[in-house]
Write an enzyme that holds these catalytic residues in place. Structure first.
Site, PDB file in Angstrom:
ATOM      1  N   GLU A 112      52.312  49.911  49.155  1.00  0.00           N
ATOM      2  CA  GLU A 112      51.754  48.777  49.496  1.00  0.00           C
ATOM      3  C   GLU A 112      52.442  48.029  50.489  1.00  0.00           C
ATOM      4  OE1 GLU A 112      48.850  47.072  46.704  1.00  0.00           O
ATOM      5  OE2 GLU A 112      49.669  45.074  47.287  1.00  0.00           O
TER       6      GLU A 112
ATOM      7  N   GLU B 120      34.070  47.363  41.704  1.00  0.00           N
ATOM      8  CA  GLU B 120      35.072  47.943  42.483  1.00  0.00           C
ATOM      9  C   GLU B 120      34.489  49.084  43.367  1.00  0.00           C
ATOM     10  OE1 GLU B 120      38.577  47.529  42.440  1.00  0.00           O
ATOM     11  OE2 GLU B 120      38.803  46.382  40.579  1.00  0.00           O
TER      12      GLU B 120
ATOM     13  N   LYS C  28      49.774  53.168  40.527  1.00  0.00           N
ATOM     14  CA  LYS C  28      50.194  51.785  40.055  1.00  0.00           C
ATOM     15  C   LYS C  28      49.822  51.901  38.506  1.00  0.00           C
ATOM     16  CE  LYS C  28      48.975  48.531  43.785  1.00  0.00           C
ATOM     17  NZ  LYS C  28      48.301  47.477  44.363  1.00  0.00           N
TER      18      LYS C  28
HETATM   19  N1  GLY Z   1      43.792  48.704  42.438  1.00  0.00           N
HETATM   20  C1  GLY Z   1      44.350  48.627  43.826  1.00  0.00           C
HETATM   21  C2  GLY Z   1      45.444  49.717  44.164  1.00  0.00           C
HETATM   22  O1  GLY Z   1      45.629  50.705  43.414  1.00  0.00           O
HETATM   23  O2  GLY Z   1      46.186  49.534  45.196  1.00  0.00           O
END
Ligand code: GLY
Length: 373
Positions: free
Chosen positions: A239, A187, A145
């Protein structure tokens, strides 16, 4: 000293994550075979340049890799259109070629900006992530990302662009301010809460050692998180489903960050810590999760000194005036909105997170109010 590695297995672009203590001093020899010619550009920020840059530069010199170094201001404001344009212009001036690779050397801000520039420079060049914060080592450097912020919100402009290699040296955490380390730790906890209760229980025992700077325990924790992330990314790179579980606590957290104007009143991981408690509280309110599990999450985060509510009086967040209505409104601008509905990550217990598009906004408002009281 040998490093351990994990492979992120993707159809078109698999790559390795190396994790070990002192890896920076061997970065040059590990990177060298990946380069088309012995030439690269390091992009970093002022803080990392001060504490860590000489080690990376020396290691590239030892491996006979020529390089230029670009040092950007530290902080979230660097993830901007202006910095992106300036960085692309510098890469063009340095005559970087399409088959060259650049190095993102820093935390999440540098990784996201450099990754995004790599994805659009001459329609895409390769890049190497050398993350130097706990947050970037366990999360943002892995999975591709990339992006910058818009004045309308965080990470709203970006792309998926996987790195060619991730090199994590836990010794870079030694120069990190404690509040930054704690922020990254949120995290780490996230991975236990999503689908690994044993890891959460391990953290209840070993978490303090991570914060105290024990390199062996830090290495074990980072490897566990990267293994979990690599599995999720391999299953759902862009995603469309399961990867959204990695956003546990983030919809609430992003609302808080937006309300403080992405300022140092609240670090991202601190927002995630409060957000994860809210996600568990919401799950309890909806009758989906035992209250003991939510309490266990809150207790662990509090013991480690992370904030778990907005009203914590000894934290800068308590100085910001917020209302539950405004916070609820921020959730409506979440990137994960589909057909006007926000998908929340809820949990039926420790290590049992799931996605739910069926959340009553009144319940969400109630949870914001709880965190404010
Ligand atoms: N930080 C969440 C992801 O990389 O999907």
């Amino acid at each position: 000293m040998s490093s351990q590695h994990i492979t992120v297995s993707l159809k078109d672009h698999s790559y390795d994550i190396h994790v070990s203590d002192g890896l920076l001093d061997r970065a040059g020899v590990i990177i060298s075979p990946l380069l088309n010619r012995p030439r690269t550009v390091i992009i970093t920020d002022e803080n990392v340049a001060r504490h860590q840059l000489p080690r990376l530069e020396k290691s590239l010199q030892k491996a006979n890799i020529a390089f230029d170094t670009i040092v950007l201001p530290a902080g979230e404001a660097t993830k901007s259109f202006a910095q992106m344009e300036a960085l692309l212009d510098q890469l063009l001036r340095l005559r970087l070629e399409r088959r060259d690779k650049i190095i993102a050397f820093g935390g999440g801000v540098i990784g996201d900006l450099v990754g995004f520039c790599a994805s659009i420079y001459q329609r895409g060049i390769g890049f190497i992530q050398i993350p130097t914060t706990l947050l970037s080592q366990v999360d943002s450097s892995v999975g591709g990302k990339t992006g910058i912020n818009s004045p309308r919100g965080k990470n709203l402009i970006g792309s998926f662009h996987q790195p060619d290699l991730v090199l994590t040296d836990v010794s870079t955490l030694d120069s990190l301010p404690k509040r930054q380390l704690l922020s990254g730790y949120a995290e780490v906890v996230k991975y236990g809460l999503i689908n690994d209760p044993e890891f959460f229980h391990w953290l209840e025992i070993n978490g303090p050692e991570i914060i105290a700077g024990n390199h062996n325990v830090q290495t074990d924790a980072i490897l566990s998180c990267c293994r979990a992330k690599a599995a999720v990314v391999a299953e759902d790179e862009k995603e469309h489903g399961a990867r959204a579980l990695l956003n546990l606590g983030h919809t609430f957290g992003h609302a808080l960050e937006a309300e403080v104007g992405y300022s140092d009143h609240l670090f991202h991981g601190e927002a995630v810590a409060i957000g994860m408690v809210m996600a568990f509280d919401l799950s309890v309110k909806m009758g989906l999760c035992p209250a003991e599990d939510a309490n266990q999450v809150r207790d662990h985060l509090e013991k480690i000194s992370l904030p778990t509510r907005i009203s914590r009086s000894d934290h800068p967040i308590s100085q910001v005036d917020m209302t539950a209505d405004r916070l609820l409104d921020h959730t409506r601008h979440d990137k994960k909105i589909a057909d006007g509905r926000v998908t929340f990550v809820l949990a039926s217990g420790l290590g049992r997170a799931f996605l739910s598009p069926d959340v009553d906004p009144e319940d969400v408002k109630h949870i914001f109010q709880l965190a404010l009281d």
